[in-house]
Design an enzyme around this catalytic site. Structure first.
Site, PDB file in Angstrom:
ATOM      1  CG  HIS A  11      -1.968   1.071   1.168  1.00 30.65           C
ATOM      2  ND1 HIS A  11      -3.310   0.807   1.054  1.00 30.65           N
ATOM      3  CD2 HIS A  11      -1.872   2.431   1.186  1.00 30.65           C
ATOM      4  CE1 HIS A  11      -3.998   1.936   1.006  1.00 30.65           C
ATOM      5  NE2 HIS A  11      -3.148   2.938   1.089  1.00 30.65           N
ATOM      6  CG  HIS A  16      -1.265   6.880  -1.763  1.00 31.77           C
ATOM      7  ND1 HIS A  16      -2.500   7.007  -2.365  1.00 31.77           N
ATOM      8  CD2 HIS A  16      -1.474   6.209  -0.607  1.00 31.77           C
ATOM      9  CE1 HIS A  16      -3.426   6.442  -1.598  1.00 31.77           C
ATOM     10  NE2 HIS A  16      -2.825   5.944  -0.522  1.00 31.77           N
ATOM     11  CD  GLN A  55      -6.872  10.654  -1.833  1.00 33.91           C
ATOM     12  OE1 GLN A  55      -5.781  10.108  -1.754  1.00 33.91           O
ATOM     13  NE2 GLN A  55      -7.794  10.516  -0.876  1.00 33.91           N
ATOM     14  CG  HIS A  64      -7.692   4.162   0.532  1.00 39.88           C
ATOM     15  ND1 HIS A  64      -7.169   3.670  -0.623  1.00 39.88           N
ATOM     16  CD2 HIS A  64      -6.679   4.867   1.146  1.00 39.88           C
ATOM     17  CE1 HIS A  64      -5.897   4.056  -0.728  1.00 39.88           C
ATOM     18  NE2 HIS A  64      -5.583   4.775   0.324  1.00 39.88           N
ATOM     19  CD  GLU A 110      -6.698   6.384   5.714  1.00 38.95           C
ATOM     20  OE1 GLU A 110      -7.102   6.413   4.534  1.00 38.95           O
ATOM     21  OE2 GLU A 110      -5.538   6.696   6.041  1.00 38.95           O
ATOM     22  CG  ASP A 164      -0.943   5.151   3.353  1.00 34.19           C
ATOM     23  OD1 ASP A 164      -1.250   5.299   2.148  1.00 34.19           O
ATOM     24  OD2 ASP A 164      -1.755   5.371   4.268  1.00 34.19           O
TER      25      ASP A 164
HETATM   26 FE   FE2 Z   1      -3.622   5.066   1.321  1.00 36.02          FE
END
Ligand code: FE2
Length: 417
Positions: free
Chosen positions: A54, A56, A154, A212, A215, A311
């Site tokens: 995971h 970005h 996102q 996701h 979160e 992440d």
């Molecule tokens: Fe993430």
């Protein structure tokens, strides 16, 4: 033929040699056949490569260090402020500069022994700037690192106008996984609708899923329940990952235990991002302050696959990060309290094989005959010492060749007592 000798292979006390031919492991064992080249691993720990499930990569190094260029961190330190600031930052990006940053991020991860990454790429951008950059890089580096791309909305499938269609287009362009962000949608109903859409797209295009999911510390955020139920019904649990699931760390036990039974049934994977979420979550708590991570320990105890990821590397969500999964592991096992003496011997699974299972790449992962000769060498004699010392990765071997190799630290003046 090439032979690596004096290896202390993680979770294999029987073998100390790895025989390689044409980039593949031919045999592991002891006193193996002669080879043209013999490489002495000096009784160091040898493991299958680290897997970051995971990350970005399109966001790395956007934040800067606060003294010059860069968009900075978020003032509140919350997930939602970072998401809301992101459109201002991404609107000026070009394929060229995203690619440059992706390469910097890859360098950070790979120099720490990572050879497989699942990266979420934001597709709530009708120009697909980041996805175009990432697709080019995936092709350019495919011999050196396995990259899986998530078509990730996102700014929302529905909170962003046309987001669901952009996710679908991202899949058609070549993304490997369907992404989602239900807790960010504007109402629970929209979040649920997004989960239905994620599963529909995965089935339609035969793609993996990585959402996701929840979160947030909000215990009412329970989209993981719907995701699990749908993939259980479709029989695609093992091809599915729920990332973060922070609210599950705040859920009451009656709910959590019921759900863990259902997670076992579906075989769904979980990723936890310990440094990221301990930084982002608990921001509305005074004291006691929650840790923000999901139930890692209970997942392990219940045979539910869970792994750790980086992440972020220096983005509006998280200011630090350097791709060193030994640091992520160290933080994660403390936060999850997976630190009994027997547990410490096997927690490397959380940044190795468990990640490979999440990525559905077990068929080409692991130190076994017939698999690609991919492995790393840690500066430790065994797994316990590697975890205790957060040991450095001294070498990364890919298809039998060194991606990098370095010496252990040598002292000019050694401490003497
Ligand atoms: Fe993430």
């Amino acid at each position: 033929m090439k032979k690596f000798i004096n290896a202390k292979i993680y979770r294999n006390d029987e073998a100390s040699e790895i025989l390689v031919d044409d980039g593949k492991i031919v045999e592991i064992g002891n006193s193996l056949a002669d080879a043209d080249e013999v490489i002495d691993l000096d009784h160091k720990l040898v493991s299958a490569p680290f897997v970051d499930p995971h990350l970005h990569l399109d966001y790395v190094f956007v934040a800067g260090d606060g003294t010059g260029e860069g968009s900075g961190d978020s003032k509140s330190g919350t997930l939602f402020e970072a998401i809301n600031r992101w459109p201002e930052i991404k609107k000026n990006q070009t394929v060229k500069d995203v690619k440059e940053r992706i390469y910097k991020g890859l360098y950070e991860e790979m120099r720490h022994g990572v050879q497989a990454i699942r990266t979420h790429i934001d597709v709530t951008d009708p120009k697909f700037t980041a996805l175009k950059a990432m697709l080019e890089v995936r092709e350019e580096v495919k011999d050196k690192v396995d990259l899986q791309i998530v078509s990730f909305p996102q700014n929302g499938m529905y909170a962003f106008k046309g987001g669901a269609e952009l996710v679908e287009e991202g899949l058609k362009m070549g993304a490997d996984c369907v992404g989602g962000i239900p807790h960010f949608e504007w109402a629970r109903e929209f979040g649920e609708k997004s989960i239905h859409e994620v599963v529909r797209l995965a089935v339609k295009y035969d793609k993996l899923i990585d959402v996701h999911c929840d979160e947030t510390d909000d215990t009412h955020s329970r989209f993981v329940e719907l995701l699990n139920a749908l993939v259980l019904s479709e029989g695609i649990g093992k091809r599915t990952t729920a990332s973060h699931t922070c609210s599950f760390g705040s859920a009451d036990n009656a709910y959590a235990f019921r759900m863990m039974d259902l997670f076992k049934k579906s075989g769904m994977n979980f990723t936890s991002q310990p440094t990221e979420n301990v930084y982002l979550q608990g921001r509305q708590d005074s004291y006691p302050k929650r840790r923000g991570i999901t139930r890692v320990k209970e997942f392990i105890e219940n045979g539910i696959n869970v792994c750790f990821g980086q992440d972020s590397i220096n983005d509006p969500w998280y200011p630090l990060g350097n791709g060193n999964l030994m640091n992520i592991l160290d933080n994660g096992i403390h936060l999850a309290q997976t630190m009994s003496l027997p547990e410490i011997h096997t927690v490397l699974d959380l940044i190795t094989i468990n990640g490979a299972i999440c990525l559905n790449m077990e068929d080409r992962y692991g130190i076994e005959a017939g698999k690609p000769a991919n492995f790393i060498v840690l500066d430790a004699p065994n797994a316990f010492e590697a975890v205790r010392n957060r040991s450095d990765v001294l070498a990364s071997v890919r298809h039998g060749e060194f991606l990098f190799k370095k010496k252990p630290v040598a002292y000019d003046v050694e401490l003497s007592l």
